[in-house]
Design a protein around this motif. Sequence first.
Motif, PDB file in Angstrom:
ATOM      1  N   ASP A 147     -88.018 -26.664 -16.454  1.00 43.52           N
ATOM      2  CA  ASP A 147     -87.722 -27.317 -17.726  1.00 43.52           C
ATOM      3  C   ASP A 147     -86.386 -27.936 -17.482  1.00 43.52           C
ATOM      4  N   ASN A 214     -90.016 -27.792 -29.631  1.00 41.06           N
ATOM      5  CA  ASN A 214     -89.648 -27.789 -28.246  1.00 41.06           C
ATOM      6  C   ASN A 214     -88.397 -26.838 -27.864  1.00 41.06           C
ATOM      7  N   LYS A 215     -87.244 -27.599 -28.430  1.00 38.53           N
ATOM      8  CA  LYS A 215     -85.999 -27.115 -28.350  1.00 38.53           C
ATOM      9  C   LYS A 215     -85.672 -25.576 -28.713  1.00 38.53           C
ATOM     10  N   GLU A 218     -87.229 -23.802 -25.941  1.00 39.71           N
ATOM     11  CA  GLU A 218     -86.259 -23.620 -25.000  1.00 39.71           C
ATOM     12  C   GLU A 218     -85.074 -22.493 -25.409  1.00 39.71           C
TER      13      GLU A 218
HETATM   14 MG    MG Z   1     -87.065 -29.352 -21.630  1.00 36.69          MG
END
Ligand code: MG
Length: 389
Positions: A147, A214-215, A218
């Motif tokens: 990532d 998504n964040k 993460e």
């Molecule tokens: Mg990413």
Amino acid sequence: MRKISIFGATGSIGQNTIDLIRRDPDSYDVVALSGGQNIAQLAADARALNADIAVTADEMRLDELRAVLLGSGVEAAAGAAAIREAAARPVDWVMSAIVGAAGLAPGLVALEQGATLALANKESLVTAGQLIMGTAATHNARILPVDSEHSAIFQGLIGEDMAAVERIIITASGGAFRDWTLEDMARATPEQASSHPNWNMGQRITVDSASMFNKALEVIETKEFFGCAHEQIEVLVHPESLVHALVGFNDGALMAHVGPPDMRHAIGFALHWPERKTLPVERLDLAKIGALHFREPDLQRYPALRLAHEVLELGGHAGAIFNAAKERALDGFLAHRIGFLQMAEVVEEVLTLLSPSHCRKNAEMTLDTVMETDHLARKTADQVMQKLA
Ligand code: MG
Ligand code: NDP
């Protein structure tokens, strides 16, 4: 020659990995490639790279895969168990780039063989961080993050002591709806959510970027991989997507990783680590770019970010609940069953319903407990969505 396998070879990350491999064919001996529905791409790459085996996730399409591989010398197989078996074939380096929780099991099997795991599948760390990091430690296997933010943090930490790290900042482009009002976001369609201003990625992660799920994944990935406290992790909206992450040290220094929004950067770093090799990515002209912008994310528009910290506070199998509920809510949104903002409502409700029974911090975590939790959270998400619709 290094022996390598690529899981999720037909996807966005898989194809970028193959692009790098094909530029230097004499350095790699490709053992296994896996794909899903894109049989033509899987077969073409398996032939071109002279792989030992090509596996599709879809058991119903084995005959088709066999037919297109006829005479190539590449073995054909199908189904989740076949992917796990392919992951057990000894290699030096494995790319884990299946999308979703389906990527967890093959990654674990690869680590059990002692392979170096280039980990793009963030869901592995989110659903089972403790298990995947523990398996790597037990088998003396290395995980290299792919990532882009985590590759950036990893690079910022080379030669540093984690004890000197005060904070880790990961950046977010803000996705498709960066400048949209909450009212407009509530009416957003899957088509609108599927285009990204800066990155070219698979559809699911692109929609997750628009919602900042998504964040959120993460943030959890950062905590699980680097072992920092979740209070040390910050998110900044950075529309240019050039600074991928920053590491803040106890002397006030911030080490930023700056690079073009091209995943071959992070993939190539993991492929060549511990060396750096020339990569076919754009060289940034900072004078031309002129300015970089940063701002705080609006938690009202992006409730996923708040939920990520709740998940890390809950512990136990909260990550597996969060990811599975998110995957089902995303399916529901893509199928026009729920609205864009309702995805976070579904995930929050599922977390509320299941956390009392599934988030004991010292509970044992195995592949079975993770997959059971995953199934239960998917079922619960479906029930919650039925009520909403
Ligand atoms: Mg990413
Ligand atoms: P894509 O959707 O482009 O590709 C997914 C891959 O997984 C394809 O090979 C697909 O096969 C395969 N696949 C789909 N479902 C299954 C399943 N149930 N079992 C086995 N294989 C399956 O995704 P991306 O490449 O964008 O993302 C892959 C992973 O990397 C994700 O976890 C994502 O979050 C992460 N990631 C991606 C980034 C990016 O830039 N794209 C950046 C950072 C992380 P097929 O297409 O043949 O059906």
